[in-house]
Design an enzyme around this catalytic site. Sequence first.
Site, PDB file in Angstrom:
ATOM      1  N   ASP A 142      25.167  20.699   6.604  1.00  0.00           N
ATOM      2  CA  ASP A 142      26.227  21.324   7.386  1.00  0.00           C
ATOM      3  C   ASP A 142      25.667  22.369   8.344  1.00  0.00           C
ATOM      4  O   ASP A 142      26.398  22.880   9.188  1.00  0.00           O
ATOM      5  CB  ASP A 142      27.258  21.982   6.457  1.00  0.00           C
ATOM      6  CG  ASP A 142      28.411  21.037   6.146  1.00  0.00           C
ATOM      7  OD1 ASP A 142      28.507  19.984   6.801  1.00  0.00           O
ATOM      8  OD2 ASP A 142      29.208  21.354   5.254  1.00  0.00           O
ATOM      9  N   ASP A 440      35.623  22.582  -6.125  1.00  0.00           N
ATOM     10  CA  ASP A 440      35.176  21.970  -7.378  1.00  0.00           C
ATOM     11  C   ASP A 440      36.245  22.098  -8.458  1.00  0.00           C
ATOM     12  O   ASP A 440      36.681  21.119  -9.048  1.00  0.00           O
ATOM     13  CB  ASP A 440      33.848  22.589  -7.828  1.00  0.00           C
ATOM     14  CG  ASP A 440      33.835  24.108  -7.783  1.00  0.00           C
ATOM     15  OD1 ASP A 440      34.785  24.710  -7.261  1.00  0.00           O
ATOM     16  OD2 ASP A 440      32.879  24.711  -8.291  1.00  0.00           O
TER      17      ASP A 440
HETATM   18  O1  LIG Z   1      30.444  24.614   4.592  1.00  0.00           O
HETATM   19  C1  LIG Z   1      29.747  24.472   3.597  1.00  0.00           C
HETATM   20  C2  LIG Z   1      29.558  25.491   2.661  1.00  0.00           C
HETATM   21  C3  LIG Z   1      28.750  25.271   1.564  1.00  0.00           C
HETATM   22  N1  LIG Z   1      28.121  24.079   1.391  1.00  0.00           N
HETATM   23  C4  LIG Z   1      27.240  23.859   0.204  1.00  0.00           C
HETATM   24  O2  LIG Z   1      27.937  24.162  -0.976  1.00  0.00           O
HETATM   25  C5  LIG Z   1      27.021  24.505  -1.991  1.00  0.00           C
HETATM   26  C6  LIG Z   1      27.491  25.706  -2.762  1.00  0.00           C
HETATM   27  O3  LIG Z   1      27.403  26.852  -1.965  1.00  0.00           O
HETATM   28  P1  LIG Z   1      26.880  28.246  -2.528  1.00  0.00           P
HETATM   29  O4  LIG Z   1      26.809  29.198  -1.409  1.00  0.00           O
HETATM   30  O5  LIG Z   1      25.658  28.039  -3.342  1.00  0.00           O
HETATM   31  O6  LIG Z   1      28.097  28.702  -3.409  1.00  0.00           O
HETATM   32  P2  LIG Z   1      28.188  29.080  -4.956  1.00  0.00           P
HETATM   33  O7  LIG Z   1      29.252  30.100  -5.099  1.00  0.00           O
HETATM   34  O8  LIG Z   1      26.866  29.368  -5.541  1.00  0.00           O
HETATM   35  O9  LIG Z   1      28.726  27.700  -5.526  1.00  0.00           O
HETATM   36  C7  LIG Z   1      29.684  27.550  -6.553  1.00  0.00           C
HETATM   37  O10 LIG Z   1      31.002  27.568  -6.037  1.00  0.00           O
HETATM   38  C8  LIG Z   1      31.305  26.563  -5.072  1.00  0.00           C
HETATM   39  C9  LIG Z   1      32.764  26.677  -4.739  1.00  0.00           C
HETATM   40  O11 LIG Z   1      33.090  27.916  -4.231  1.00  0.00           O
HETATM   41  C10 LIG Z   1      30.981  25.191  -5.597  1.00  0.00           C
HETATM   42  O12 LIG Z   1      31.126  24.268  -4.569  1.00  0.00           O
HETATM   43  C11 LIG Z   1      29.579  25.138  -6.117  1.00  0.00           C
HETATM   44  O13 LIG Z   1      29.265  23.875  -6.644  1.00  0.00           O
HETATM   45  C12 LIG Z   1      29.396  26.189  -7.161  1.00  0.00           C
HETATM   46  O14 LIG Z   1      28.066  26.174  -7.655  1.00  0.00           O
HETATM   47  C13 LIG Z   1      25.673  24.719  -1.317  1.00  0.00           C
HETATM   48  O15 LIG Z   1      24.826  23.638  -1.616  1.00  0.00           O
HETATM   49  C14 LIG Z   1      26.040  24.761   0.155  1.00  0.00           C
HETATM   50  O16 LIG Z   1      25.009  24.291   0.960  1.00  0.00           O
HETATM   51  C15 LIG Z   1      28.293  23.067   2.310  1.00  0.00           C
HETATM   52  O17 LIG Z   1      27.721  22.000   2.172  1.00  0.00           O
HETATM   53  N2  LIG Z   1      29.098  23.285   3.390  1.00  0.00           N
END
Ligand SMILES: O=c1ccn([C@@H]2O[C@H](COP(=O)(O)OP(=O)(O)O[C@H]3O[C@H](CO)[C@@H](O)[C@H](O)[C@H]3O)[C@@H](O)[C@H]2O)c(=O)[nH]1
Length: 727
Positions: A142, A440
Amino acid sequence: MKMKMKCLHTLKEDPLIPFNRFHAFVYFFAVLAVVYHRFSLVMNDTSSGVPFSMFASLLVAELLFALQWFTGQGSKWRPVTRREFPERLWEMVEEKQLPKLDVFVCTADPYKEPPVNVVCTALSAMAFDYPTDRLSVYVSDDGCSELTLFAFMEAAKFALHWLPFCKDNNILVRSPEAYFNSSNHHDHSHQKIKIMYQDMKERIDSCMKRGFVSEDMIISQKESELFMKWKRFTRRDHPSIIEILLESDKDKDVSSVPLPNLIYLSREKSSKIAHNFKAGALNSLLRVSGMITNAPVILTLDCDMYSNDPSTPLRAMCYLLDPSMASDLAYVQFPQRFPGINDKDIYAAEIRHLFQINSQGLAGLCGPSCVGTNCFFNRRCFFGSPSSSSLHNDAICDAKNEGISYSILQKALDALSCRYEHGTKWGSSIGFQYESIVEDYNTGYRLQCRGWRSVFCEPERPAFFGDAPMSLNDALGQTKRWCVGLYEVGFSRYCPLTFGAKNVSFLAGLCYAYYSFWGLWSISITIYALLPQLALINHIPLFPKISDPCFYLYAYLFITTYAQELIEFMRGGSTFWKWWNEQRIWMIRGVTSFLFGSIEFTLKCIGISTPGFTVTNKVMEDDEQSERYNKGLYEFGVASPLFFPLAVVTIVNLSCFTLGVAEVLRKKVSFDEMFVQLFISGFVVLNSWPIYEAMFFRKDQGRMPTIVTVFGVCMTSLFVLLSFFLF
Ligand SMILES: O=c1ccn([C@@H]2O[C@H](COP(=O)(O)OP(=O)(O)O[C@H]3O[C@H](CO)[C@@H](O)[C@H](O)[C@H]3O)[C@@H](O)[C@H]2O)c(=O)[nH]1
Ligand SMILES: [Mn+2]
């Protein structure tokens, strides 16, 4: 045959279930008694001389605490643990009969999510102990970054050596970065591959430093044309891109074993069209993979995770292939584990409740909620209910082994365009859900509502490892996003307390509601963090005296709540200090991330703002920051808006506690009458120690910015003065 299948996995109920239920029963009446007590005080406010509004505020706080406790009981009702026996799988299926597996890796920003790490995530999945001709890894970028694509082109070359190396040496940790950080073999093959990895890393890093892929890194005319495109792109406006980096039918590793498919894609973006963040990316992946490989099983992986056990897919298959479960099994969820967090886990980044305690609880009802990553899905679940769904009909080249043709690629590019979903059911009844930024949780919940079930799989050797936020601002930013997204589900027509209770079960509804209304905790905590303290210095008693029998109700509730949490932590293999930091971070979140999340959600409801997905930063600023983190020091450093209310609350408590103790010593107020208020402020002060340290004693870069402390002092003075006038 049936006998054998039964042994693929077993289920065990928690032996403490009767005890927990009995405790809940007693606790319930204690809660009722407190609410009744408070209610009667609100009704007879004239007798005690305490303003009505104070008791009413405390009543609101206590009702919300009670709601949280009540919804929390869902996951304490029937916690279960499972075990699976992947070695027995071979009695049932042959290797060639294993279903195809599509792995989705999402990334969004090369600077917050270094491409080297994203590549390691993908490599660890490509190296699964799974037939490589049945395995595909799709990467969604993205960030639409040439740096990420370049890293993957390098990874495709490195995979030729890395995959056979892992398999020949029976390596368990197949993320090269994690492997080389933890092992110190010195034999020749090891050294050779290590040098290759370091070479690759250097090439990627040198592009990262420049910010683009330079001429000297490009080896062919084709690559050069490819990277030329980026000169015309921005990350917000660009066309769809698909690059097939490895193709199972053509590409072989150095020992002539086919390599898994490796496909890079970046969906079209336009700044005028909503792209639905990660859910949008996952839906694009669903469509494109449906056209190219259409595997019946999908693994979603965030780019901050990696596989820690190559046999993991086989574990998931123990459930997904079990005929007695398969018909309505939507997903097998593995917990997220974080090896890099410090000993005492200062930010409670383990999130043990979410990833272990509550997941085991839900597992005994309808199955765990989905946590976005480390999750093996049955592809069918995205296209309907267990009885009505069938595989996505866009699938064109399923099992024909004819390679990826030009026409399929054109179709796939079209499926990535940002207008593709207009007027379709993508994001509502098809694919990952869009209404909430916590896609999720929402997707898992809605699948359960449609009749799908899930399984929580928690093997002894952690299946996946990942990175947790390592600064307070990041940790709070993450829970703020979750808070907003969870409200979006809780205050929609799919509210778990009504829709969920009806469509899944009452208890499962409670479990999901516990999360949707997480943020309401901020109201209770903010009231409890200010009101009793300011009343204390104005000599207004708000709680029963020690000599009043009602006092024991409060004491009982406080002590048993804390004791139960501590027992749960210790039983789950955690430590006292981790538990202590977890209870502290809950208070911090109450006045920071949950408070801001609640405000942001309110603004969204009245149409003032739209919440976005702020990607969590996965890199440390510098070595000093990581040193501070490893020492267990809280990281402030920036004047984040989240820190302002925190400073106010901690200084109010410190001032009121000191004044309160002085008043007791001078016999201006009775200790008996003020004990609870002294205790609450004292408890906050005890918990706030690291924050005072950061405000008044520390000199390092991670200390609290002076402006925040000054603000805290000014606001405290204002609050205290106001309280003298108003109370
Ligand atoms: O526009 C976007 C925003 C994020 N991501 C991906 O989403 C994932 C999760 O993002 P991260 O910043 O690591 O968020 P976390 O809060 O650590 O993630 C938790 O919370 C998210 C929901 O808020 C879930 O999607 C994740 O699986 C969960 O681990 C990463 O691989 C990002 O690259 C995208 O692909 N597109
Ligand atoms: Mn993450």
